[in-house]
Design a protein around this motif. Structure first.
Motif, PDB file in Angstrom:
ATOM      1  N   ILE A 132       0.759  -1.317  -0.191  1.00 13.73           N
ATOM      2  CA  ILE A 132       0.048  -0.012   0.003  1.00 13.73           C
ATOM      3  C   ILE A 132       0.886   1.316   0.119  1.00 13.73           C
ATOM      4  N   VAL A 133       0.582   2.235  -0.844  1.00 17.15           N
ATOM      5  CA  VAL A 133       1.241   3.760  -0.860  1.00 17.15           C
ATOM      6  C   VAL A 133       0.008   4.492  -0.592  1.00 17.15           C
ATOM      7  N   ILE A 134       0.201   5.316   0.300  1.00 17.37           N
ATOM      8  CA  ILE A 134      -0.844   6.202   0.590  1.00 17.37           C
ATOM      9  C   ILE A 134       0.045   7.826   0.612  1.00 17.37           C
ATOM     10  N   VAL A 135      -0.708   8.710  -0.337  1.00 15.64           N
ATOM     11  CA  VAL A 135      -0.267  10.022  -0.270  1.00 15.64           C
ATOM     12  C   VAL A 135      -1.180  10.860   0.716  1.00 15.64           C
ATOM     13  N   THR A 136      -0.474  11.536   1.807  1.00 13.63           N
ATOM     14  CA  THR A 136      -1.226  12.438   2.470  1.00 13.63           C
ATOM     15  C   THR A 136      -0.351  13.491   2.848  1.00 13.63           C
ATOM     16  N   HIS A 137      -1.191  14.558   3.172  1.00 12.10           N
ATOM     17  CA  HIS A 137      -0.169  15.830   3.872  1.00 12.10           C
ATOM     18  C   HIS A 137      -0.351  16.030   5.240  1.00 12.10           C
ATOM     19  N   ASN A 138      -1.184  14.793   6.003  1.00 12.29           N
ATOM     20  CA  ASN A 138      -1.135  14.835   7.402  1.00 12.29           C
ATOM     21  C   ASN A 138       0.020  14.011   8.027  1.00 12.29           C
ATOM     22  N   MET A 139       0.826  14.711   8.580  1.00 11.97           N
ATOM     23  CA  MET A 139       2.028  14.038   9.336  1.00 11.97           C
ATOM     24  C   MET A 139       1.394  12.889  10.279  1.00 11.97           C
ATOM     25  N   GLN A 140       0.304  13.290  11.130  1.00 13.39           N
ATOM     26  CA  GLN A 140      -0.003  12.470  12.067  1.00 13.39           C
ATOM     27  C   GLN A 140      -0.759  11.200  11.593  1.00 13.39           C
ATOM     28  N   GLN A 141      -1.253  11.356  10.306  1.00 16.83           N
ATOM     29  CA  GLN A 141      -1.784  10.199   9.553  1.00 16.83           C
ATOM     30  C   GLN A 141      -0.678   9.259   9.164  1.00 16.83           C
ATOM     31  N   ALA A 142       0.135  10.047   8.741  1.00 15.78           N
ATOM     32  CA  ALA A 142       1.416   9.077   8.113  1.00 15.78           C
ATOM     33  C   ALA A 142       2.051   8.264   9.345  1.00 15.78           C
ATOM     34  N   ARG A 157       0.439   7.402  11.811  1.00 12.08           N
ATOM     35  CA  ARG A 157      -0.683   6.089  12.477  1.00 12.08           C
ATOM     36  C   ARG A 157      -0.415   5.039  11.310  1.00 12.08           C
ATOM     37  N   VAL A 158      -0.624   5.218  10.269  1.00 15.72           N
ATOM     38  CA  VAL A 158      -0.939   4.207   9.217  1.00 15.72           C
ATOM     39  C   VAL A 158       0.452   3.578   8.595  1.00 15.72           C
ATOM     40  N   SER A 159       1.582   4.200   8.485  1.00 15.83           N
ATOM     41  CA  SER A 159       2.384   3.804   7.807  1.00 15.83           C
ATOM     42  C   SER A 159       3.937   3.104   8.468  1.00 15.83           C
ATOM     43  N   ASP A 160       4.347   2.086   7.642  1.00 17.44           N
ATOM     44  CA  ASP A 160       5.549   1.689   8.037  1.00 17.44           C
ATOM     45  C   ASP A 160       6.902   2.464   7.807  1.00 17.44           C
ATOM     46  N   ARG A 161       6.828   3.074   6.392  1.00 20.84           N
ATOM     47  CA  ARG A 161       7.922   3.879   5.962  1.00 20.84           C
ATOM     48  C   ARG A 161       7.370   5.183   5.423  1.00 20.84           C
ATOM     49  N   THR A 162       8.283   6.055   5.830  1.00 15.48           N
ATOM     50  CA  THR A 162       7.618   7.484   5.129  1.00 15.48           C
ATOM     51  C   THR A 162       8.725   7.918   4.303  1.00 15.48           C
ATOM     52  N   ALA A 163       7.943   8.399   2.993  1.00 15.48           N
ATOM     53  CA  ALA A 163       8.939   9.108   2.063  1.00 15.48           C
ATOM     54  C   ALA A 163       8.608  10.632   2.127  1.00 15.48           C
ATOM     55  N   PHE A 164       9.475  11.567   2.495  1.00 18.50           N
ATOM     56  CA  PHE A 164       9.393  13.036   2.587  1.00 18.50           C
ATOM     57  C   PHE A 164       9.792  13.627   1.194  1.00 18.50           C
ATOM     58  N   PHE A 165       8.962  14.300   0.759  1.00 20.08           N
ATOM     59  CA  PHE A 165       9.126  15.096  -0.670  1.00 20.08           C
ATOM     60  C   PHE A 165       9.245  16.696  -0.020  1.00 20.08           C
ATOM     61  N   ASN A 166      10.095  17.246  -1.067  1.00 22.76           N
ATOM     62  CA  ASN A 166      10.236  18.833  -1.018  1.00 22.76           C
ATOM     63  C   ASN A 166      10.431  19.518  -2.016  1.00 22.76           C
ATOM     64  N   ILE A 167      10.171  20.643  -2.214  1.00 29.57           N
ATOM     65  CA  ILE A 167      10.563  21.573  -3.440  1.00 29.57           C
ATOM     66  C   ILE A 167      11.483  22.566  -3.030  1.00 29.57           C
ATOM     67  N   ALA A 168      12.671  22.835  -3.425  1.00 29.46           N
ATOM     68  CA  ALA A 168      13.633  23.782  -3.118  1.00 29.46           C
ATOM     69  C   ALA A 168      13.095  25.089  -3.322  1.00 29.46           C
ATOM     70  N   GLY A 169      12.301  25.453  -4.287  1.00 32.61           N
ATOM     71  CA  GLY A 169      11.975  26.926  -4.808  1.00 32.61           C
ATOM     72  C   GLY A 169      10.913  26.680  -5.844  1.00 32.61           C
ATOM     73  N   THR A 170      10.288  28.053  -6.099  1.00 27.73           N
ATOM     74  CA  THR A 170       9.484  27.820  -7.368  1.00 27.73           C
ATOM     75  C   THR A 170      10.118  27.473  -8.501  1.00 27.73           C
ATOM     76  N   GLY A 171       9.373  26.487  -9.207  1.00 25.61           N
ATOM     77  CA  GLY A 171       9.935  26.210 -10.543  1.00 25.61           C
ATOM     78  C   GLY A 171      10.973  24.973 -10.551  1.00 25.61           C
ATOM     79  N   LYS A 172      11.392  24.560  -9.170  1.00 23.66           N
ATOM     80  CA  LYS A 172      11.960  23.542  -8.983  1.00 23.66           C
ATOM     81  C   LYS A 172      11.449  22.288  -8.968  1.00 23.66           C
ATOM     82  N   PRO A 173      11.893  21.229  -9.328  1.00 26.60           N
ATOM     83  CA  PRO A 173      11.309  19.861  -9.195  1.00 26.60           C
ATOM     84  C   PRO A 173      11.242  19.297  -7.735  1.00 26.60           C
TER      85      PRO A 173
END
Ligand code: ADP
Ligand code: ADP
Length: 238
Positions: free
Chosen positions: A200-210, A212-228
């Protein structure tokens, strides 16, 4: 349940690189949460795990997605088959409104043109509604429209529809973001139960939910506007 991996995934919308260099390795029978700010590419990565991005004009992928080691993007692979192996549940529960609860559960199977008898169909409806913790609430009104259910029930109906085609992997894009707290907890409990049968892979923006439900967490970020968006941390949740 199967392992799903990505290797050096770069995802583009036209010339815009939305996601850069994402490599993840998701074990069978585990829950991984994708978390990060809006626009960092969580849904974009999720959609490439079953080639759903291919319905978006101009979207394209570099890198690999492997299901138990098999490249989902190999030229001979049928994308329809991929979507059967890797199911998707969306943010807004979207039962087909004119279809009954029963027909909604069977919808994916019918789309795949599998012939099934009435009794097999009854079996599939019951097993998958039980599996989605919805059977007791709807067993007396299987022919009523799915759109008459509450939001949380509709989301569980969509989960039953997704499991009915017997996928190996279940992708969930913010499955609780349109739900009240009680319905959210019901879905989180269900995810915990589904884990014994699916990856199972779940997208969430709720840290508490992550947490509660996940075994692993993948944190994504964007460095700035227009950056991937990039994967900045990928670790065990607990
Ligand atoms: P998240 O799910 O983390 O909020 P998305 O994957 O939706 O992020 O979006 C990542 C980036 O890709 C954003 O900059 C977004 O504007 C862009 N994007 C998403 N979908 C499309 C699309 N269909 N066409 C063009 N750009 C898109
Ligand atoms: P397998 O080949 O994996 O054993 P079968 O198609 O022979 O699966 O079905 C075994 C049992 O599972 C049968 O009782 C059948 O009605 C039931 N079944 C088939 N498809 C599904 C489904 N999508 N969800 C739940 N039960 C199913």
């Amino acid at each position: 349940a199967k392992r799903i991996e990505t290797r050096d995934l770069n995802i583009f919308y036209g010339d815009f690189r939305a996601v850069a260099d994402v490599s993840i390795d998701i074990e069978p029978r585990s829950v991984t949460a994708f978390i990060g700010p809006s626009g960092c590419g969580k849904s974009t990565v999720l959609r490439t795990l079953n080639r759903m991005h291919e319905v978006i004009p101009g979207a394209h992928v570099e890198g690999q997605v492997l299901l138990d080691g098999d490249d989902l993007y190999a030229p001979e692979v049928d994308p329809v088959l991929v979507r059967r192996q890797v199911g998707m549940v969306f943010q807004r529960a979207n039962p087909f409104p004119t279809m009954s609860i029963r027909e909604n559960v069977l919808a994916g199977i019918r789309l795949n043109n599998r012939r099934i008898s009435k009794s097999e169909a009854d079996d599939i409806v019951e097993q998958n509604l039980r599996g989605a913790n919805l059977w007791n609430e709807v067993k007396d009104r299987l022919d009523a429209p799915g759109s008459g259910l509450s939001g949380g029930q509709q989301q569980r109906l969509c989960i039953a529809r997704a499991t009915a085609v017997r996928p190996d992997v279940l992708l969930m894009d913010e499955p609780c973001s349109a739900l009240d707290p009680i319905s959210t907890l019901a879905i989180e409990d269900l995810i915990e139960e589904l884990k014994s049968d699916y990856t199972i892979v779940i997208v969430t923006h709720n840290m508490q939910q992550a947490s509660r439900v996940s075994d692993r967490t993948a944190f994504f970020n964007i460095a700035g506007t227009g950056k991937p968006g990039r994967l900045i941390e990928y670790d065990d949740t607990r």
